[in-house]
Scaffold this motif. Sequence first.
Motif, mmCIF file in Angstrom:
data_model
loop_
_atom_site.group_PDB
_atom_site.id
_atom_site.type_symbol
_atom_site.label_atom_id
_atom_site.label_comp_id
_atom_site.label_asym_id
_atom_site.label_seq_id
_atom_site.Cartn_x
_atom_site.Cartn_y
_atom_site.Cartn_z
ATOM 1 N N LYS A 178 29.429 31.258 57.180
ATOM 2 C CA LYS A 178 30.588 30.703 56.475
ATOM 3 C C LYS A 178 30.659 31.269 55.043
ATOM 4 N N GLU A 179 31.788 31.919 54.739
ATOM 5 C CA GLU A 179 31.939 32.459 53.380
ATOM 6 C C GLU A 179 32.310 31.331 52.426
ATOM 7 N N ILE A 180 31.685 31.304 51.266
ATOM 8 C CA ILE A 180 31.940 30.219 50.307
ATOM 9 C C ILE A 180 32.442 30.809 48.981
ATOM 10 N N LEU A 181 33.476 30.156 48.428
ATOM 11 C CA LEU A 181 33.974 30.567 47.113
ATOM 12 C C LEU A 181 33.047 29.972 46.054
ATOM 13 N N LEU A 182 32.376 30.842 45.313
ATOM 14 C CA LEU A 182 31.388 30.382 44.336
ATOM 15 C C LEU A 182 32.026 30.062 42.990
ATOM 16 N N ASP A 183 32.881 30.941 42.525
ATOM 17 C CA ASP A 183 33.495 30.762 41.207
ATOM 18 C C ASP A 183 34.681 31.708 41.109
ATOM 19 N N LYS A 184 35.592 31.416 40.172
ATOM 20 C CA LYS A 184 36.659 32.356 39.873
ATOM 21 C C LYS A 184 36.450 32.829 38.451
ATOM 22 N N LEU A 185 36.428 34.145 38.279
ATOM 23 C CA LEU A 185 36.191 34.684 36.944
ATOM 24 C C LEU A 185 37.474 35.301 36.404
ATOM 25 N N TYR A 186 37.918 34.758 35.263
ATOM 26 C CA TYR A 186 39.131 35.259 34.641
ATOM 27 C C TYR A 186 38.740 36.250 33.559
ATOM 28 N N ASP A 187 39.273 37.471 33.632
ATOM 29 C CA ASP A 187 38.978 38.480 32.622
ATOM 30 C C ASP A 187 40.192 38.664 31.726
ATOM 31 N N ARG A 188 40.019 38.274 30.468
ATOM 32 C CA ARG A 188 41.109 38.279 29.504
ATOM 33 C C ARG A 188 41.626 39.700 29.220
ATOM 34 N N SER A 189 40.694 40.662 29.126
ATOM 35 C CA SER A 189 41.068 42.041 28.791
ATOM 36 C C SER A 189 42.082 42.594 29.782
ATOM 37 N N SER A 190 41.813 42.368 31.079
ATOM 38 C CA SER A 190 42.687 42.941 32.098
ATOM 39 C C SER A 190 43.677 41.911 32.627
ATOM 40 N N GLY A 191 43.496 40.641 32.276
ATOM 41 C CA GLY A 191 44.383 39.581 32.741
ATOM 42 C C GLY A 191 44.218 39.283 34.234
ATOM 43 N N THR A 192 43.076 39.665 34.786
ATOM 44 C CA THR A 192 42.872 39.454 36.225
ATOM 45 C C THR A 192 41.848 38.371 36.503
ATOM 46 N N THR A 193 41.958 37.760 37.680
ATOM 47 C CA THR A 193 40.988 36.770 38.113
ATOM 48 C C THR A 193 40.256 37.320 39.337
ATOM 49 N N THR A 194 38.943 37.289 39.280
ATOM 50 C CA THR A 194 38.146 37.784 40.401
ATOM 51 C C THR A 194 37.487 36.598 41.077
ATOM 52 N N GLU A 195 37.539 36.582 42.398
ATOM 53 C CA GLU A 195 36.872 35.501 43.122
ATOM 54 C C GLU A 195 35.455 35.937 43.453
ATOM 55 N N LEU A 196 34.537 35.056 43.166
ATOM 56 C CA LEU A 196 33.126 35.327 43.440
ATOM 57 C C LEU A 196 32.810 34.609 44.753
ATOM 58 N N ARG A 197 32.492 35.384 45.815
ATOM 59 C CA ARG A 197 32.250 34.779 47.122
ATOM 60 C C ARG A 197 30.869 35.160 47.634
ATOM 61 N N THR A 198 30.358 34.343 48.542
ATOM 62 C CA THR A 198 29.049 34.679 49.135
ATOM 63 C C THR A 198 29.204 35.948 49.973
ATOM 64 N N LEU A 199 28.090 36.724 50.042
ATOM 65 C CA LEU A 199 28.109 37.977 50.812
ATOM 66 C C LEU A 199 27.647 37.675 52.241
ATOM 67 N N ASP A 200 28.201 38.407 53.200
ATOM 68 C CA ASP A 200 27.740 38.127 54.564
ATOM 69 C C ASP A 200 26.575 39.007 54.992
ATOM 70 N N GLU A 201 26.332 40.085 54.214
ATOM 71 C CA GLU A 201 25.163 40.906 54.575
ATOM 72 C C GLU A 201 24.164 40.884 53.441
ATOM 73 N N LEU A 202 22.918 40.511 53.758
ATOM 74 C CA LEU A 202 21.878 40.444 52.742
ATOM 75 C C LEU A 202 20.640 41.180 53.219
ATOM 76 N N THR A 203 19.865 41.677 52.267
ATOM 77 C CA THR A 203 18.564 42.256 52.604
ATOM 78 C C THR A 203 17.590 41.096 52.773
ATOM 79 N N GLY A 204 16.867 41.067 53.886
ATOM 80 C CA GLY A 204 15.888 40.001 54.103
ATOM 81 C C GLY A 204 16.547 38.724 54.613
ATOM 82 N N ALA A 205 15.691 37.688 54.777
ATOM 83 C CA ALA A 205 16.166 36.437 55.376
ATOM 84 C C ALA A 205 16.787 35.517 54.345
#
Length: 604
Positions: A484-511
């Motif tokens: 299940k992908e989870i939305l962790l945080d939304k990061l607003y960048d003032r310089s570019s005026g954009t918002t990036t969504e921080l989500r969990t990754l589905d592929e990880l190294t290790g368990a």
Amino acid sequence: MAKTLFLVASLLLLGNVSFLHASFPPSLIEDLAKIVMNNYCSPEKLVGMKEDIAAATSNTEVLNIPDGELLADVLSNGVQTTVSDPRLTVSYEPNYVPAVHPEMPPLPPEQLITILQSTIKLDILEGNIGYLRIDHIIGEEVAEKVGALLVDLVWNKILPTSALIFDLRYTSSGDISGIPYIISYFTEVEPVIHIDSIYDRPSNTTTKLMSMSTLLGERYSVTKPLIVLTSKNTKGISEDVAYCFQNLKRATIVGEKTAGGSVKVDKLKVGDTDFYVTLPTAKSINPITGSTWELTGVTPDVEVSAEDALATAIRIINLRAQVPSIIEESAILIANNYAFESVGADVAEKLRELLANGEFSSVVCKESLETKLSADLKTLSGDKSLQTATNTPALPPMEYSPEMYIELIKISFHTDVFENNIGYLRFDMFGDFEEVKPIAQIIVEHIWNKVVNTNAMIIDLRNNLGGPTTAIAGFCSYFFDGDKEILLDKLYDRSSGTTTELRTLDELTGARYGSKKSLIILTSKATASAAEEFVYIMKKLGRAMIIGETTAGGSHPPKVFPVGESNIFLSIPTVHSETSAGPAWEGVAVNLVSEYAVPSSQNN
Ligand SMILES: *[C@@H]1O[C@H](CO)[C@@H](O)[C@H](O)[C@H]1NC(C)=O
């Protein structure tokens, strides 16, 4: 005092047993002491002298010294030691003719011009910087005679300059009445300022020197920089001028500590003899400091050798000329890039107000400007991450061998497994995602695998100062499930005026550790930046219990911006976690579920 005089003299006499006759009048010491008592500028230092004189009059042994100059030296030593003032001297001068100060004769203009030109040097330096050197500070009487000429020949040429260097390095004479004239040309008409107080001992009166409301010619604008140059030869009235300017905060003093002379020195004849006492008969008491530069000298704002003073002054003036554009460009950068728009706009406006109020008009070097700007930005924004920065070029990436990586990782992380299979993981900074990716396998093998199979985990971030936030999504992902992908945080960048969504990754190294097992995160007031973002996310999502102190209240890693061509850099936080109401943790610290210090014995 006389006791001391006698003592010094007696010591000297031991080696001169051949003196037989008293060569000088018996009243010499008493007369000398009386002159000092009635004329020395600081009578409070002469307490008890009356008794000493009485004792000394019955003792005339010292007068057996047959040589006048030698006796004068002995007496000089005596008075200097008694009063602790090297400006007091006794001399023996049978041929001394007191200088008479005749009324100035009416000189023809050409001759006046020649005289003025020999004591005043005027120059206009590159960058429209005026340079004025005056080797004698003229008094009121002379000023009234030559004033119109001075305004014409000198002052009117200085008025249009944009800054002035006033050279007092060679000025060792002058008249008290000249002080208000000089100061007034550099201050406002209103209000009248109390410049200095002069206590005159012979008349036992104190005169206040006030700024003058009418002057011949125009005043030099108070917003234009004024630098006063000093040397160890700057003496007397010129020291007072420098000290008054310094304490009125109208000028920056550059050069050497001054001589520590006196505003007024007189040479008085002792009775009917050829002995003379030279002593300060008046003293300055500055109304701002309540103190004086006399004896100690004026300490410059920027202490450099007299030879380097002019070049230093020019550098200071050139820097100050750049200050308005540096502040304006800083204001624009902050308004356009600071993570929280309204705060950025407010800081920019207040910064401009500080500039307009002359708050930056006393900077003396790039470092002092940076220090002041940084302090002001922190005060205005309440954000310790908004500050000046050094632009140290990024070091080229180190070439590590796999063995070196393993060593590095082993010292960067600490792991343990406590009773009941509780895992412990400590690391003190966050790495950049791109840098961590190639070594993820090594971290998993040497660190993660030691704690991943525990029943619960303690993550110790008490010493974690943060770092880039790029690896946070990845790190968080280990504590959630893969399906299940989870939305962790939304990061607003003032310089570019954009918002990036921080989500969990589905592929990880290790368990994965997964979302079910208990997680406790330890924090301290040192926990900052990326570590705070991690704590904030885990707390917001209810994934971990946070124990420890409130975190530092840092920011997402700030960006560094050059301020125009000034070689000054600003570190500006441009990103914030997007919440409906103001800062999430930036500058305010993460609120804790429970807040108590963890005993250090629990620290691994
Ligand atoms: C100087 O004048 C003050 C009063 O103005 C007086 O109290 C003081 O005794 C005087 N000092 C001397 C030495 O005459």
